[in-house]
Design a protein around this motif. Structure first.
Motif, PDB file in Angstrom:
ATOM      1  N   LEU A   1      -5.559   3.254  10.014  1.00 30.32           N
ATOM      2  CA  LEU A   1      -4.778   2.832   8.859  1.00 30.32           C
ATOM      3  C   LEU A   1      -5.000   3.839   7.746  1.00 30.32           C
ATOM      4  O   LEU A   1      -6.126   4.179   7.415  1.00 30.32           O
ATOM      5  N   CYS A   2      -3.907   4.328   7.186  1.00 27.18           N
ATOM      6  CA  CYS A   2      -3.977   5.303   6.105  1.00 27.18           C
ATOM      7  C   CYS A   2      -3.421   4.637   4.855  1.00 27.18           C
ATOM      8  O   CYS A   2      -2.237   4.315   4.790  1.00 27.18           O
ATOM      9  N   SER A   3      -4.291   4.406   3.861  1.00 22.30           N
ATOM     10  CA  SER A   3      -3.862   3.742   2.644  1.00 22.30           C
ATOM     11  C   SER A   3      -4.627   4.314   1.462  1.00 22.30           C
ATOM     12  O   SER A   3      -5.794   4.666   1.571  1.00 22.30           O
ATOM     13  N   SER A   4      -3.961   4.415   0.335  1.00 21.26           N
ATOM     14  CA  SER A   4      -4.582   5.001  -0.839  1.00 21.26           C
ATOM     15  C   SER A   4      -4.758   3.973  -1.945  1.00 21.26           C
ATOM     16  O   SER A   4      -5.847   3.768  -2.453  1.00 21.26           O
ATOM     17  N   VAL A   5      -3.670   3.346  -2.332  1.00 24.51           N
ATOM     18  CA  VAL A   5      -3.704   2.412  -3.452  1.00 24.51           C
ATOM     19  C   VAL A   5      -2.776   1.241  -3.147  1.00 24.51           C
ATOM     20  O   VAL A   5      -1.773   1.405  -2.460  1.00 24.51           O
ATOM     21  N   VAL A   6      -3.137   0.079  -3.635  1.00 22.58           N
ATOM     22  CA  VAL A   6      -2.306  -1.106  -3.451  1.00 22.58           C
ATOM     23  C   VAL A   6      -1.771  -1.517  -4.821  1.00 22.58           C
ATOM     24  O   VAL A   6      -2.533  -1.692  -5.765  1.00 22.58           O
ATOM     25  N   LEU A   7      -0.444  -1.628  -4.916  1.00 23.22           N
ATOM     26  CA  LEU A   7       0.218  -2.038  -6.159  1.00 23.22           C
ATOM     27  C   LEU A   7       1.135  -3.211  -5.875  1.00 23.22           C
ATOM     28  O   LEU A   7       1.760  -3.267  -4.823  1.00 23.22           O
ATOM     29  N   ASP A   8       1.225  -4.116  -6.832  1.00 25.44           N
ATOM     30  CA  ASP A   8       2.262  -5.135  -6.680  1.00 25.44           C
ATOM     31  C   ASP A   8       3.570  -4.547  -7.228  1.00 25.44           C
ATOM     32  O   ASP A   8       3.581  -3.465  -7.822  1.00 25.44           O
ATOM     33  N   ASN A   9       4.655  -5.221  -7.005  1.00 18.12           N
ATOM     34  CA  ASN A   9       5.968  -4.685  -7.377  1.00 18.12           C
ATOM     35  C   ASN A   9       6.102  -4.401  -8.862  1.00 18.12           C
ATOM     36  O   ASN A   9       6.689  -3.395  -9.265  1.00 18.12           O
ATOM     37  N   ASP A  10       5.553  -5.274  -9.718  1.00 23.58           N
ATOM     38  CA  ASP A  10       5.629  -5.043 -11.165  1.00 23.58           C
ATOM     39  C   ASP A  10       4.867  -3.784 -11.575  1.00 23.58           C
ATOM     40  O   ASP A  10       5.319  -3.020 -12.421  1.00 23.58           O
ATOM     41  N   GLU A  11       3.701  -3.555 -10.973  1.00 23.56           N
ATOM     42  CA  GLU A  11       2.943  -2.339 -11.267  1.00 23.56           C
ATOM     43  C   GLU A  11       3.710  -1.099 -10.831  1.00 23.56           C
ATOM     44  O   GLU A  11       3.718  -0.087 -11.532  1.00 23.56           O
TER      45      GLU A  11
ATOM     46  N   GLY B   1       0.815  -1.206   0.000  1.00 24.05           N
ATOM     47  CA  GLY B   1       0.000   0.000   0.000  1.00 24.05           C
ATOM     48  C   GLY B   1       0.852   1.261   0.000  1.00 24.05           C
ATOM     49  O   GLY B   1       1.893   1.318   0.657  1.00 24.05           O
ATOM     50  N   TYR B   2       0.428   2.245  -0.743  1.00 27.17           N
ATOM     51  CA  TYR B   2       1.152   3.514  -0.836  1.00 27.17           C
ATOM     52  C   TYR B   2       0.204   4.662  -0.533  1.00 27.17           C
ATOM     53  O   TYR B   2      -0.975   4.609  -0.880  1.00 27.17           O
ATOM     54  N   VAL B   3       0.737   5.684   0.110  1.00 27.12           N
ATOM     55  CA  VAL B   3      -0.047   6.875   0.418  1.00 27.12           C
ATOM     56  C   VAL B   3       0.883   8.083   0.399  1.00 27.12           C
ATOM     57  O   VAL B   3       2.060   7.980   0.752  1.00 27.12           O
ATOM     58  N   HIS B   4       0.377   9.216  -0.047  1.00 23.42           N
ATOM     59  CA  HIS B   4       1.184  10.436  -0.127  1.00 23.42           C
ATOM     60  C   HIS B   4       1.448  10.964   1.279  1.00 23.42           C
ATOM     61  O   HIS B   4       0.579  10.924   2.155  1.00 23.42           O
ATOM     62  N   ILE B   5       2.636  11.481   1.499  1.00 28.47           N
ATOM     63  CA  ILE B   5       3.035  11.965   2.824  1.00 28.47           C
ATOM     64  C   ILE B   5       2.130  13.091   3.319  1.00 28.47           C
ATOM     65  O   ILE B   5       1.869  13.212   4.520  1.00 28.47           O
ATOM     66  N   ASP B   6       1.619  13.928   2.418  1.00 29.67           N
ATOM     67  CA  ASP B   6       0.691  14.989   2.834  1.00 29.67           C
ATOM     68  C   ASP B   6      -0.592  14.395   3.412  1.00 29.67           C
ATOM     69  O   ASP B   6      -1.166  14.934   4.365  1.00 29.67           O
ATOM     70  N   ASP B   7      -1.048  13.281   2.852  1.00 33.50           N
ATOM     71  CA  ASP B   7      -2.236  12.616   3.380  1.00 33.50           C
ATOM     72  C   ASP B   7      -1.964  11.999   4.749  1.00 33.50           C
ATOM     73  O   ASP B   7      -2.835  12.001   5.627  1.00 33.50           O
ATOM     74  N   VAL B   8      -0.764  11.486   4.940  1.00 31.36           N
ATOM     75  CA  VAL B   8      -0.388  10.939   6.252  1.00 31.36           C
ATOM     76  C   VAL B   8      -0.383  12.057   7.295  1.00 31.36           C
ATOM     77  O   VAL B   8      -0.936  11.912   8.392  1.00 31.36           O
ATOM     78  N   ALA B   9       0.216  13.180   6.946  1.00 33.92           N
ATOM     79  CA  ALA B   9       0.260  14.317   7.874  1.00 33.92           C
ATOM     80  C   ALA B   9      -1.152  14.808   8.191  1.00 33.92           C
ATOM     81  O   ALA B   9      -1.475  15.069   9.362  1.00 33.92           O
ATOM     82  N   SER B  10      -1.994  14.917   7.174  1.00 38.84           N
ATOM     83  CA  SER B  10      -3.378  15.361   7.395  1.00 38.84           C
ATOM     84  C   SER B  10      -4.140  14.402   8.303  1.00 38.84           C
ATOM     85  O   SER B  10      -4.908  14.831   9.168  1.00 38.84           O
TER      86      SER B  10
END
Length: 65
Positions: free
Chosen positions: A27-37, A2-11
């Motif tokens: 839990l703060c999460s935006s999008v889930v990507l596998d390594n190839d993506e 899972g990846y999330v922008h640092i500004d969203d984490v701070a907010s």
């Protein structure tokens, strides 16, 4: 992963801090990507960098622990 922008984490930290009713864990999460993506996205976004288009799995032949 899972990846999330640092500004969203701070907010989210500020929001939880300023909300008296907030308890427990969040839990703060935006999008889930596998390594190839992920590497494909980065290679397209930053073409000047030598980013591979996919991961290659390398088997470790060392059986020592």
């Amino acid at each position: 992963m899972g990846y999330v922008h640092i500004d969203d984490v701070a907010s989210s930290h500020i929001l939880v801090y300023e909300t008296p009713e907030a308890t427990g864990r969040y839990l703060c999460s935006s999008v889930v990507l596998d390594n190839d993506e992920l590497v494909s996205f980065l290679a397209k976004r930053y073409p000047v960098f030598p980013i591979p288009r996919r991961f290659v799995v390398v088997q470790n032949s060392d059986t020592r622990h």
